[in-house]
Design a protein around this motif. Structure first.
Motif, PDB file in Angstrom:
ATOM      1  N   UNK A 229       0.778  -1.228   0.000  1.00  0.00           N
ATOM      2  CA  UNK A 229       0.000   0.000   0.000  1.00  0.00           C
ATOM      3  C   UNK A 229       0.813   1.283   0.000  1.00  0.00           C
ATOM      4  N   UNK A 230       2.127   1.203   0.075  1.00  0.00           N
ATOM      5  CA  UNK A 230       2.957   2.406   0.142  1.00  0.00           C
ATOM      6  C   UNK A 230       3.057   3.082  -1.220  1.00  0.00           C
ATOM      7  N   UNK A 231       3.126   4.416  -1.202  1.00  0.00           N
ATOM      8  CA  UNK A 231       3.280   5.190  -2.435  1.00  0.00           C
ATOM      9  C   UNK A 231       4.430   6.181  -2.269  1.00  0.00           C
ATOM     10  N   UNK A 232       5.040   6.618  -3.387  1.00  0.00           N
ATOM     11  CA  UNK A 232       6.076   7.647  -3.339  1.00  0.00           C
ATOM     12  C   UNK A 232       5.460   9.026  -3.498  1.00  0.00           C
ATOM     13  N   UNK A 233       6.273  10.048  -3.319  1.00  0.00           N
ATOM     14  CA  UNK A 233       5.823  11.416  -3.578  1.00  0.00           C
ATOM     15  C   UNK A 233       5.627  11.652  -5.071  1.00  0.00           C
ATOM     16  N   UNK A 234       6.622  11.268  -5.861  1.00  0.00           N
ATOM     17  CA  UNK A 234       6.613  11.532  -7.302  1.00  0.00           C
ATOM     18  C   UNK A 234       7.068  10.278  -8.041  1.00  0.00           C
ATOM     19  N   UNK A 235       7.499  10.457  -9.276  1.00  0.00           N
ATOM     20  CA  UNK A 235       7.992   9.349 -10.077  1.00  0.00           C
ATOM     21  C   UNK A 235       8.817   9.878 -11.228  1.00  0.00           C
ATOM     22  N   UNK A 236       9.444   8.984 -11.984  1.00  0.00           N
ATOM     23  CA  UNK A 236      10.329   9.408 -13.075  1.00  0.00           C
ATOM     24  C   UNK A 236       9.660  10.271 -14.137  1.00  0.00           C
ATOM     25  N   UNK A 237       8.338  10.284 -14.191  1.00  0.00           N
ATOM     26  CA  UNK A 237       7.652  11.120 -15.187  1.00  0.00           C
ATOM     27  C   UNK A 237       8.023  12.589 -15.045  1.00  0.00           C
ATOM     28  N   UNK A 238       8.430  13.016 -13.836  1.00  0.00           N
ATOM     29  CA  UNK A 238       8.768  14.428 -13.640  1.00  0.00           C
ATOM     30  C   UNK A 238      10.001  14.836 -14.438  1.00  0.00           C
ATOM     31  N   UNK A 239      10.816  13.857 -14.839  1.00  0.00           N
ATOM     32  CA  UNK A 239      12.086  14.190 -15.484  1.00  0.00           C
ATOM     33  C   UNK A 239      11.893  14.802 -16.864  1.00  0.00           C
ATOM     34  N   UNK A 240      10.726  14.649 -17.454  1.00  0.00           N
ATOM     35  CA  UNK A 240      10.474  15.229 -18.757  1.00  0.00           C
ATOM     36  C   UNK A 240       9.968  16.656 -18.717  1.00  0.00           C
ATOM     37  N   UNK A 241       9.904  17.253 -17.532  1.00  0.00           N
ATOM     38  CA  UNK A 241       9.299  18.577 -17.366  1.00  0.00           C
ATOM     39  C   UNK A 241      10.136  19.428 -16.417  1.00  0.00           C
ATOM     40  N   UNK A 242       9.984  20.749 -16.483  1.00  0.00           N
ATOM     41  CA  UNK A 242      10.687  21.597 -15.511  1.00  0.00           C
ATOM     42  C   UNK A 242      10.311  21.222 -14.086  1.00  0.00           C
ATOM     43  N   UNK A 243      11.298  21.258 -13.199  1.00  0.00           N
ATOM     44  CA  UNK A 243      11.043  20.891 -11.799  1.00  0.00           C
ATOM     45  C   UNK A 243      12.085  21.548 -10.917  1.00  0.00           C
ATOM     46  N   UNK A 244      11.738  21.710  -9.654  1.00  0.00           N
ATOM     47  CA  UNK A 244      12.688  22.232  -8.679  1.00  0.00           C
ATOM     48  C   UNK A 244      13.809  21.219  -8.450  1.00  0.00           C
TER      49      UNK A 244
ATOM     50  N   UNK B 137     -11.857   3.305   2.357  1.00  0.00           N
ATOM     51  CA  UNK B 137     -11.419   2.682   1.115  1.00  0.00           C
ATOM     52  C   UNK B 137     -10.471   1.541   1.475  1.00  0.00           C
ATOM     53  N   UNK B 138     -10.498   0.442   0.731  1.00  0.00           N
ATOM     54  CA  UNK B 138      -9.565  -0.655   1.035  1.00  0.00           C
ATOM     55  C   UNK B 138      -8.102  -0.224   1.032  1.00  0.00           C
ATOM     56  N   UNK B 139      -7.745   0.711   0.140  1.00  0.00           N
ATOM     57  CA  UNK B 139      -6.346   1.168   0.135  1.00  0.00           C
ATOM     58  C   UNK B 139      -6.010   1.879   1.434  1.00  0.00           C
ATOM     59  N   UNK B 140      -6.945   2.669   1.962  1.00  0.00           N
ATOM     60  CA  UNK B 140      -6.672   3.381   3.209  1.00  0.00           C
ATOM     61  C   UNK B 140      -6.323   2.400   4.325  1.00  0.00           C
ATOM     62  N   UNK B 141      -7.061   1.296   4.401  1.00  0.00           N
ATOM     63  CA  UNK B 141      -6.824   0.325   5.465  1.00  0.00           C
ATOM     64  C   UNK B 141      -5.508  -0.423   5.246  1.00  0.00           C
ATOM     65  N   UNK B 142      -5.240  -0.812   4.000  1.00  0.00           N
ATOM     66  CA  UNK B 142      -3.998  -1.534   3.695  1.00  0.00           C
ATOM     67  C   UNK B 142      -2.784  -0.649   3.941  1.00  0.00           C
ATOM     68  N   UNK B 143      -2.846   0.579   3.432  1.00  0.00           N
ATOM     69  CA  UNK B 143      -1.728   1.502   3.621  1.00  0.00           C
ATOM     70  C   UNK B 143      -1.568   1.871   5.094  1.00  0.00           C
ATOM     71  N   UNK B 144      -2.684   1.993   5.813  1.00  0.00           N
ATOM     72  CA  UNK B 144      -2.608   2.310   7.232  1.00  0.00           C
ATOM     73  C   UNK B 144      -1.902   1.218   8.020  1.00  0.00           C
TER      74      UNK B 144
END
Length: 280
Positions: free
Chosen positions: A100-115, A144-151
């Motif tokens: 259930x864990x997620x990251x903040x971002x992903x490699x898709x950001x590399x194709x665009x301007x970013x800090x 939501x099932x994800x909320x419980x799994x991630x929790x």
């Protein structure tokens, strides 16, 4: 010109539509559905949010960090749209690890301007943002099932110890607030050990302050701080208002538009906090 009027004029002049709608809802009694309508422009067909909703990256793809900003905006406006939120959580579930864990971002950001700080470290699933997202879903009253799994994953991770960064602890506390597993003394002792924690109101550097942990007097984590600590940070918040009426940021976004967008966000946030503490 007084604090509120100067801040209002900055938002009206320089903030994006979303923050202008949010300001109108919070301070002028506008219908919160206007905030929901503005958020829809950032939601993708997959249910997630993108398009620079969090302005430090200009990526249109859905990212958990943008979902978190969407949830924060709904909470600030006192708005509800169960379908909008459900679609976002379905998307989180689709990109999460089996636990259930997620990251903040992903490699898709590399194709665009970013800090500069939006880099590989943001691709790793972690308590930041998973715990914060789970906590915000509790505040929104959305099951939501994800909320419980991630929790369950968050609880297991926190059993190993607290994060060592103030952002991570802030996210963890969003989750712990709803678990009944709260040890204020332990958290209070941990705060000074954190990277990026700015406990001293006189410190001008970047960091997470007590007012971000307790943005209102009735915040769950308000007992972590003394009246003197909070008053000092409120004084500093007032002093930090800029000549143009807005509040500055202490990092470098990817461009002038992103800078103004983020300043709009922090200005509405500053005015909300000052209003909550009766300092306007």
């Amino acid at each position: 010109m007084d604090i509120f009027t100067a801040g209002r004029d900055f938002v009206r002049r320089d903030a994006r539509v979303l923050e202008r709608r949010l300001f109108a809802t919070i301070f002028e009694g506008a219908d919160p559905h206007g905030v929901v309508d503005a958020l829809r422009g950032f939601q993708n067909a997959d249910g997630g949010f993108g398009h620079g909703l969090e302005p430090d990256k200009r990526c249109p793809d859905s990212l958990p960090l943008d979902v978190e900003v969407a949830f924060d905006t709904l909470l600030a406006a006192g708005a509800r749209d169960d379908e909008l939120v459900r679609r976002a959580v379905d998307w989180l579930d689709s990109v999460a690890t089996p636990d259930g864990a997620v990251p903040l971002c992903g490699p898709a950001v590399e194709g665009y301007p970013r800090a500069e700080h939006i880099s590989e470290w943001t691709y790793q699933p972690g308590l930041n943002p998973t715990a914060g997202l789970v906590g915000r879903l509790h505040k929104l009253g959305v099951e939501h099932p994800w909320r419980d799994k991630a929790g369950a994953w968050c609880a297991a991770e926190l059993a190993k110890g607290f994060p060592e960064d103030a952002h991570g602890l802030h996210e963890a506390l969003e989750f712990l607030e709803h678990t009944g597993d709260v040890d204020f003394d332990r958290v209070r002792e941990w705060l000074p050990k954190l990277a990026h924690y700015r406990g001293d109101a006189a410190d001008p550097s970047y960091g997470v302050t007590p007012l971000q942990f307790a943005p209102t007097p009735d915040s769950f984590w308000r007992p972590l701080f003394t009246d003197e600590q909070l008053e000092a940070h409120l004084d500093r918040l007032i002093a930090d208002q800029q000549d143009d009426g807005g509040w500055a940021i202490t990092w470098e976004p990817p461009g002038p538009a992103a800078t103004l967008e983020y300043r709009g966000m922090v200005t509405v946030g500053a005015l909300r906090t000052l209003k909550a503490y009766n300092r306007l």
